[in-house]
Design a protein around this motif. Structure first.
Motif, PDB file in Angstrom:
ATOM      1  N   ILE A  28       3.964  -3.236  -4.310  1.00 51.61           N
ATOM      2  CA  ILE A  28       3.801  -2.304  -3.185  1.00 51.61           C
ATOM      3  C   ILE A  28       2.531  -2.628  -2.416  1.00 51.61           C
ATOM      4  CG2 ILE A  28       3.383   0.120  -2.578  1.00 51.61           C
ATOM      5  CD1 ILE A  28       5.189   0.864  -4.979  1.00 51.61           C
ATOM      6  N   GLN A  36       2.945  -5.646   0.022  1.00 54.46           N
ATOM      7  CA  GLN A  36       3.997  -5.657   1.038  1.00 54.46           C
ATOM      8  C   GLN A  36       3.436  -6.069   2.402  1.00 54.46           C
ATOM      9  OE1 GLN A  36       5.395  -1.628   0.894  1.00 54.46           O
ATOM     10  NE2 GLN A  36       6.821  -1.969  -0.788  1.00 54.46           N
ATOM     11  N   PHE A  68      -4.785   1.549   1.552  1.00 54.03           N
ATOM     12  CA  PHE A  68      -3.326   1.663   1.588  1.00 54.03           C
ATOM     13  C   PHE A  68      -2.887   2.328   2.892  1.00 54.03           C
ATOM     14  CE2 PHE A  68      -4.091   1.246  -2.940  1.00 54.03           C
ATOM     15  CZ  PHE A  68      -3.016   0.478  -3.368  1.00 54.03           C
ATOM     16  N   LYS A 126       2.579   2.969   2.200  1.00 51.18           N
ATOM     17  CA  LYS A 126       2.326   2.455   0.857  1.00 51.18           C
ATOM     18  C   LYS A 126       1.768   3.547  -0.061  1.00 51.18           C
ATOM     19  CE  LYS A 126       1.582  -2.380   2.150  1.00 51.18           C
ATOM     20  NZ  LYS A 126       0.647  -3.515   2.141  1.00 51.18           N
TER      21      LYS A 126
END
Length: 297
Positions: A130, A133, A181, A185
């Protein structure tokens, strides 16, 4: 504090350098410290801070785990060690089948015995997938480091330990945002963590042989987790070698080099090319990563 040990025989041609490169990605060495013959890694063991020491010695891997509390049995450590070293991956069969292939043959000859290093837990693989990404490995490493510092779970040696689902589930989206993040995310990490804590996603139990198709279906139901994230996590967390990583920019770039193309293939072309190598598509992707030395692949 307690320490457990195990000694694992390695197959002929085993490549320690791949394991060391994977754990050397973060140059600040806050959670993993790699040297010439092994590494130390902070991790949570049954919820307790621990330090894994892994040494390579003439055909063997010597593991010791220093736990800040009760340690458990050496058999559990050996199972984790064998996963992290990729020893269940039947790479010999893959190499026998494709060593004469016009494109793959050269990649295999250059890195015979290549295995995909795995994370200590499936949750760590998913959290990394994650985090990574649609950004570079360098950017993902920085965000991961900030996440580890935010959780600040340390072994008595000073090494940071990768947080488990419970520790990440206790954070807020704003805290994750401060670590770098994106909102999407942050939502994905929190949804994953909460589902793992509740038992809705029994990530560790799936190590005992759950079908990849079942795991994929369950993970794809988590908001913010798509096919690339699932394929990557199945590879790094469960050693599944047939995920199609056709959406990976590094895979596409390396494939363009192998094919002698002026531009990297698009996702559709890459997916079609990888399809011919099922059930080894993710292992083929690993060889393509290794061609670029992408973040210790």
């Amino acid at each position: 504090m307690s320490v457990i040990h195990c000694d694992i025989a390695l197959p002929a041609g085993f490549r320690p350098q791949d394991i060391l490169a994977f754990h050397r990605r973060d140059g600040e060495r806050l959670a993993e410290q790699v040297d010439d013959d092994g590494l130390k890694k902070g991790l949570l063991w049954r919820g307790l801070p621990a330090c894994l020491d892994l040494r390579f010695r003439s055909g063997r891997a010597i593991l010791s785990l220093d736990v800040d509390g009760e340690s458990g049995d050496a058999g559990e450590l050996e199972r984790m060690g064998r996963r992290m070293l990729g020893l269940s991956q039947p790479v010999e069969a893959f190499e026998r089948q494709y060593r004469g292939h016009p494109q793959l043959g050269g990649l295999i000859a250059a890195r015979a015995g290549l295995r995909v290093p795995q994370t200590a837990t499936p949750f760590e693989a998913l959290a990394w997938a994650i985090t990574g990404q649609q950004i570079s490995v360098a950017a993902a490493v920085t965000i991961r480091r900030r996440m580890l510092l935010l959780c600040d779970c340390r072994h008595s040696s000073g090494l940071l330990c990768h947080p488990d689902a419970a520790r990440l589930a206790a954070l807020t989206a704003d805290q994750l945002g401060e670590a770098g993040f994106s909102r999407a995310k942050s939502r994905a990490i929190l949804a994953l963590s909460q589902a793992a804590v509740s038992g809705e996603l029994p990530l560790d139990a799936w190590l005992d042989g759950a079908a990849a198709e079942e795991i994929s279906e369950r993970l794809l139901a988590v908001p913010g987790i798509g096919p690339w994230t699932v394929s990557y996590a199945l590879l790094r967390g469960y050693g599944w070698l047939d995920g199609s990583l056709h959406g990976d920019v590094a895979v596409r770039k390396a494939l363009g080099m192998v094919l002698g193309a002026a531009d990297k293939p698009d996702q559709r072309q890459t997916q079609a090319w990888l399809e011919a190598f099922s059930p080894w598509r993710a292992l083929v992707a690993a060889h393509l990563w290794a061609l670029l030395q992408a973040g210790g692949f």
